[in-house]
Design an enzyme around this catalytic site. Structure first.
Site, PDB file in Angstrom:
ATOM      1  N   GLU A 265      41.521  36.445  49.445  1.00 35.94           N
ATOM      2  CA  GLU A 265      41.327  37.497  48.441  1.00 35.94           C
ATOM      3  C   GLU A 265      39.999  38.146  48.787  1.00 35.94           C
ATOM      4  O   GLU A 265      38.963  37.476  48.773  1.00 35.94           O
ATOM      5  CB  GLU A 265      41.302  36.853  47.056  1.00 35.94           C
ATOM      6  CG  GLU A 265      41.691  37.806  45.950  1.00 35.94           C
ATOM      7  CD  GLU A 265      40.493  38.343  45.224  1.00 35.94           C
ATOM      8  OE1 GLU A 265      40.049  39.443  45.635  1.00 35.94           O
ATOM      9  OE2 GLU A 265      39.991  37.691  44.306  1.00 35.94           O
ATOM     10  N   CYS A 299      35.015  42.182  43.038  1.00 34.84           N
ATOM     11  CA  CYS A 299      35.890  42.851  44.005  1.00 34.84           C
ATOM     12  C   CYS A 299      36.805  43.828  43.300  1.00 34.84           C
ATOM     13  O   CYS A 299      37.288  44.773  43.900  1.00 34.84           O
ATOM     14  CB  CYS A 299      36.669  41.844  44.807  1.00 34.84           C
ATOM     15  SG  CYS A 299      37.677  40.815  43.792  1.00 34.84           S
TER      16      CYS A 299
HETATM   17  C1  UN1 Z   1      36.263  38.991  42.688  1.00 39.17           C
HETATM   18  O1  UN1 Z   1      35.406  39.694  42.225  1.00 39.17           O
HETATM   19  O2  UN1 Z   1      36.079  38.408  43.783  1.00 39.17           O
HETATM   20  O3  UN1 Z   1      39.566  40.956  37.470  1.00 39.17           O
HETATM   21  C2  UN1 Z   1      37.575  38.756  42.051  1.00 39.17           C
HETATM   22  C3  UN1 Z   1      38.376  40.710  37.711  1.00 39.17           C
HETATM   23  C4  UN1 Z   1      38.013  39.417  38.376  1.00 39.17           C
HETATM   24  C5  UN1 Z   1      37.726  39.714  39.806  1.00 39.17           C
HETATM   25  C6  UN1 Z   1      37.508  38.506  40.601  1.00 39.17           C
HETATM   26  N1  UN1 Z   1      39.045  38.455  38.223  1.00 39.17           N
HETATM   27  O4  UN1 Z   1      37.484  41.493  37.447  1.00 39.17           O
END
Ligand code: UN1
Length: 512
Positions: A265, A299
């Protein structure tokens, strides 16, 4: 908020109203309930950790490997029960973990509370999912034959997690791998070892055997690389940059031994498409949340606001006003909206991009930052660019790019979606429109993992908004979704000729 009942699945804490109630209905927002959070913060200590040596990495992998059969043989209900116990323990320890998250990861308190609750949600959701999905599936077959599909552990899983969600992502990966029957070597981000260490302690106390979950601290280049290269590594779960995901993929392809899956991810240049019918107030609220909350260090965060030319001037003016209201400051103060970025290296990297943007783009607004703050602060900032092709890369901080579309000069909606797809990432997409059916049309054409319509585009709720992307943003499956756990498993189909036992006996009795 009263979340709807979901048969067989836990209600996510995250649905109980932002930072307001825990699952026992305790109001966390009132001052009396906040005090334990700040008391825990005052006493939070972040002790140094020792980096794992190559010998320790090899020894851990050997010990983990020796546990594979035993751990996979533990009934899934027992493994799930451990996750539930850990979830309850973590919920009770919320103030302590918030203190650690604020101290070590420089989170604002509201983000820390959300993260602990998300982690509890992961523990409970994966426990429920394991019991529902990691059981043998009986498949229809001809008379005299039984067919069953079993899901078993693959072997030692290596979990490499980032600093931006040092509790939620770390724990989500680790417990998914564990509940699926795999011993785990966990390598947390170098910037946030103490949160990980405390969580592993809690998991051990809840009943995960020490030999089955081992924590290895250190840099990705040495400790992470050694874990991935180890012949006993049977799978990798990684969250972090696209570049490192590709390095891991290469390393897995080149090492001796079996073909090993990677669950990655990574990042995104996430866009929000705002059409001319959108509500400006709603747009600005969503933009501020999505681009600047957590100092843009998600992210999922909004990086590229694409606003229709007809309403752009008004929206951008209002955005500038809202950005001036944001409170940048000390994370130990409840009212702070935006804290510092993680470390000096991140600060420098973002700073270099800002120098370039100051030269190449038009400044829309920059949030004022008080003098004398102690930490690596970046003022939330928005720049207007001529076209999407001018966006060079994901900037992991509170930096927003804006482009206009439509009108006499800009791209049409179709061309815009095409340009967003051409960036190659595919994580989140925001849509703001009041035209019926338009959001679905856009969602169908956009190659992204999560589409958010008329709201912000961060904070996916476990079990409700499964999260993860496509293309340069990752391999799937989605965390907090129903297909996540099976990817940590090996599938085995067992076909038995149920008519055979008697028949063979007769043959044998008859003699050859
Ligand atoms: C990340 O930032 O690596 O939906 C993923 C969201 C979080 C993002 C996590 N679950 O903002």
């Amino acid at each position: 908020l009263h979340p709807p009942a979901r048969p067989g699945l836990p209600l996510p804490l995250a649905l109980y109203g932002a930072e307001r109630r825990n699952s026992r209905g305790v109001d966390l927002a009132c001052q009396a309930e906040r005090e334990p959070l700040f008391a825990a913060l005052r006493s939070a200590a972040v002790p140094p950790v020792a980096e794992a040596t190559p010998e320790q990495v090899a020894q851990a992998m050997q010990q983990l490997h020796a546990q594979c059969e035993r751990w996979d043989a533990v009934p899934v209900t027992e493994r799930a029960a451990v996750l539930r116990r850990a979830g309850d323990a973590l919920e009770s320890a919320l103030p302590e973990f918030c203190g650690l998250l604020v101290r070590e990861a420089h989170k604002v308190m509201a983000d820390a509370v959300s993260e602990v609750r998300e982690t509890v949600d992961f523990l409970r959701y994966y426990a429920a999912q394991a019991e529902q999905r990691l059981v043998p599936l009986t498949l229809p077959g001809p008379t005299g034959e039984s067919n069953q599909l079993h899901l078993r552990g693959r072997g030692v899983f290596v979990c490499i997690s980032p600093w931006n969600f040092p509790l939620a992502i770390f724990t989500g990966q680790v417990v998914a791998a564990l509940v699926a029957g795999n011993p785990v070597a966990a390598k947390p981000a170098e910037q946030t070892p103490a949160v990980a260490r405390r969580m592993v302690e809690l998991l051990h106390q809840a009943g995960i055997p020490r030999e089955v979950l081992q924590l290895l601290h250190g840099p990705g280049e040495t400790v992470g690389a050694a874990l991935v290269r180890d012949a006993r590594c049977a799978g990798v779960a990684f969250t972090g940059s696209t570049q490192v995901a590709k390095l891991i993929q290469r390393s897995l392809a080149e090492k001796d031994g079996p073909i090993v899956p990677l669950i990655a991810e990574t990042g995104g240049i996430n866009a929000m498409v705002v059409d001319s019918t959108a509500l400006p107030e709603q747009v600005v609220d969503a933009v501020v949340q999505s681009a600047f909350r957590s100092a843009g260090q998600r992210c999922s965060a909004l990086r590229l606001l694409c606003v229709h030319d007809r309403i752009a001037d008004g929206v951008l003016e209002m955005l500038g006003g809202a950005m001036h209201e944001l409170v940048v400051g000390d994370t130990s103060v409840w009212a702070t909206d935006v804290g510092p970025v993680i470390d000096a290296e991140a600060h420098e990297g973002i700073g270099r991009q800002l120098v370039r943007l100051d030269r190449e783009a038009r400044l829309i607004a920059r949030t004022p930052v008080p003098e004398g703050l102690n930490g690596h602060y970046i003022a939330p900032v928005a720049y207007e660019l001529q076209r999407i092709a001018d966006v060079r890369q994901e900037i992991f901080g509170p930096v927003l790019h804006v482009v206009r579309w439509g009108g006499a000069e800009g791209p049409t909606l179709d061309a815009l979606i095409q340009q967003i797809n051409t960036l190659g990432y595919g994580l989140t997409l925001g849509v703001q429109t009041r035209i019926d059916g338009r959001a679905h049309q856009i969602a169908e054409r956009a190659r992204v993992g999560n589409v958010y319509v008329n709201r912000n585009m961060i904070g996916a709720v476990v079990g409700v908004q499964p999260f993860g992307g496509e293309g340069l943003s990752g391999t799937g499956p989605k965390a907090g979704g129903p297909h996540y756990l099976p990817r940590f498993c090996a599938e085995q189909t067992v076909t038995i000729n149920t008519a055979a036992a008697g028949g063979n006996a007769t043959l044998l009795a008859g003699g050859f």
